[in-house]
Design a protein around this motif. Structure first.
Motif, short mmCIF file in Angstrom:
data_model
loop_
_atom_site.label_atom_id
_atom_site.label_comp_id
_atom_site.label_asym_id
_atom_site.label_seq_id
_atom_site.Cartn_x
_atom_site.Cartn_y
_atom_site.Cartn_z
N LYS A 49 0.84 -1.19 0.00
CA LYS A 49 0.00 0.00 0.00
C LYS A 49 0.88 1.25 0.00
N ALA A 50 0.30 2.35 -0.48
CA ALA A 50 1.06 3.60 -0.55
C ALA A 50 0.09 4.77 -0.58
N THR A 51 0.60 5.95 -0.20
CA THR A 51 -0.21 7.16 -0.30
C THR A 51 0.10 7.94 -1.57
N LYS A 52 1.16 7.54 -2.29
CA LYS A 52 1.45 8.10 -3.60
C LYS A 52 1.50 6.96 -4.61
N ILE A 53 0.72 7.10 -5.65
CA ILE A 53 0.60 6.03 -6.64
C ILE A 53 0.66 6.64 -8.05
N ARG A 54 1.43 6.00 -8.90
CA ARG A 54 1.56 6.41 -10.30
C ARG A 54 0.78 5.44 -11.18
N LEU A 55 -0.07 5.97 -12.04
CA LEU A 55 -0.86 5.15 -12.94
C LEU A 55 -0.53 5.50 -14.39
N ARG A 56 -0.66 4.49 -15.24
CA ARG A 56 -0.54 4.69 -16.68
C ARG A 56 -1.86 4.34 -17.33
N PHE A 57 -2.25 5.16 -18.28
CA PHE A 57 -3.55 4.97 -18.91
C PHE A 57 -3.49 5.33 -20.38
N ALA A 58 -4.47 4.81 -21.13
CA ALA A 58 -4.63 5.17 -22.53
C ALA A 58 -5.81 6.12 -22.65
N LYS A 59 -5.69 7.04 -23.59
CA LYS A 59 -6.74 8.03 -23.84
C LYS A 59 -7.06 7.96 -25.32
N GLY A 60 -8.31 7.59 -25.65
CA GLY A 60 -8.67 7.44 -27.05
C GLY A 60 -10.12 7.75 -27.30
N GLY A 61 -10.60 7.37 -28.47
CA GLY A 61 -11.99 7.64 -28.84
C GLY A 61 -12.29 9.12 -28.85
N ASP A 62 -13.52 9.47 -28.48
CA ASP A 62 -13.92 10.87 -28.46
C ASP A 62 -13.17 11.67 -27.40
N LEU A 63 -12.58 10.98 -26.43
CA LEU A 63 -11.86 11.68 -25.37
C LEU A 63 -10.65 12.45 -25.93
N ARG A 64 -10.15 12.02 -27.07
CA ARG A 64 -9.00 12.74 -27.66
C ARG A 64 -9.38 14.16 -28.08
N LEU A 65 -10.69 14.40 -28.22
CA LEU A 65 -11.15 15.73 -28.63
C LEU A 65 -11.40 16.63 -27.43
N ALA A 66 -11.18 16.12 -26.22
CA ALA A 66 -11.36 16.92 -25.01
C ALA A 66 -10.06 17.64 -24.67
N SER A 67 -10.18 18.84 -24.11
CA SER A 67 -9.00 19.59 -23.68
C SER A 67 -8.41 18.95 -22.43
N HIS A 68 -7.18 19.34 -22.11
CA HIS A 68 -6.56 18.82 -20.90
C HIS A 68 -7.39 19.21 -19.67
N HIS A 69 -7.92 20.42 -19.67
CA HIS A 69 -8.75 20.88 -18.55
C HIS A 69 -9.98 19.99 -18.41
N GLY B 34 -13.27 6.17 -23.25
CA GLY B 34 -12.02 6.75 -23.73
C GLY B 34 -10.86 6.55 -22.79
N PHE B 35 -11.15 6.33 -21.51
CA PHE B 35 -10.11 6.02 -20.52
C PHE B 35 -9.90 4.51 -20.45
N THR B 36 -8.65 4.07 -20.50
CA THR B 36 -8.30 2.68 -20.25
C THR B 36 -7.14 2.67 -19.27
N TRP B 37 -7.37 2.17 -18.07
CA TRP B 37 -6.33 2.16 -17.04
C TRP B 37 -5.48 0.92 -17.20
N LEU B 38 -4.17 1.10 -17.33
CA LEU B 38 -3.27 0.03 -17.70
C LEU B 38 -2.56 -0.61 -16.51
N ASP B 39 -1.86 0.20 -15.73
CA ASP B 39 -1.15 -0.35 -14.58
C ASP B 39 -0.94 0.73 -13.54
N ALA B 40 -0.50 0.31 -12.37
CA ALA B 40 -0.30 1.24 -11.25
C ALA B 40 0.88 0.76 -10.42
N GLU B 41 1.62 1.71 -9.85
CA GLU B 41 2.76 1.35 -9.01
C GLU B 41 2.85 2.29 -7.82
#
Length: 215
Positions: free
Chosen positions: A3-23, A93-100
């Motif tokens: 367990k941890a209080t800081k976690i790094r995740l990797r994800f894919a962003k696709g579909g219509d979500l690519r048309l969304a701004s970072h905000h 559009g979000f696909t969560w891949l892994d976490a550490e």
């Protein structure tokens, strides 16, 4: 996995979500945090914000294959549990891949280079290959960028920010670009310098395939 209080995740962003701004992507993620009852820590001050840090923002219309985001939590959690909670409430559009798990004193993610891919039509590969070879053999290449916030144009040399640009044997434009405190070059600017920027206007999708972090 601890367990941890800081976690790094990797994800894919696709579909219509690519048309969304970072905000907008950030707002989606904040809603997912609430839906998943995830104990995210918040900043101090009059307008507290959740402690969620993306490695790098992404431009409109670009897909991401392995994007990076760090979470700081108020209580320890298994990285896999955080990933699964987010996956259960994700927007399309979000696909969560892994976490550490990260050390509690770990600093924010610092990207040093990124890689982009774009498929090139067969009839344009030969010219694009020659243009890429010329670009890589050059010592400088000036580009003009319009600063919308200041309503003026800025001319700069993009060559120092370009690690590699080529057309693969499979006919894919591939560019590796530096990310520095002084800035970086945009993939669209590299495409324009090769004479293939119009492919994006015709519907081709630019993909950020990798974000490399400093050790």
């Amino acid at each position: 996995m601890s367990k941890a209080t800081k976690i790094r995740l990797r994800f894919a962003k696709g579909g219509d979500l690519r048309l969304a701004s970072h905000h907008d992507v950030m707002r989606c993620l904040e809603r997912m945090v609430r839906r998943g009852a995830i104990p995210v820590a918040a900043s101090q001050g009059f307008s507290p914000r959740p402690k969620i840090v993306f490695a790098l923002a992404m431009g409109l219309g670009i897909e991401g294959r392995r994007e990076i985001v760090d979470f700081e939590l108020t209580e320890p959690m298994e990285p896999s549990e955080l990933r699964d909670r987010l996956a259960a409430v994700s927007f399309p559009g979000f696909t969560w891949l892994d976490a550490e798990a990260l050390d509690a004193k770990a600093s924010a993610p610092k990207p040093v280079w990124v890689e982009y891919d774009l498929p090139i039509p067969e009839g344009r590969r030969q010219a694009a290959t020659a243009a890429a070879a010329t670009l890589m053999a050059s010592s400088s290449r000036e580009v003009t960028r319009r600063r919308s916030d200041r309503d003026r144009e800025v001319v700069f040399d993009m060559r120092p920010f370009l690690i590699d640009a080529r057309i693969t044997d499979e006919g894919v434009f591939r560019a590796r670009l530096k990310v520095t405190p002084e800035g970086s070059v945009r993939p669209e600017e590299v495409l324009a310098s090769l004479g293939i920027r119009d492919l994006l206007d015709d519907g081709a999708v630019l993909v950020r395939t990798h974000v490399e972090l400093a050790p």
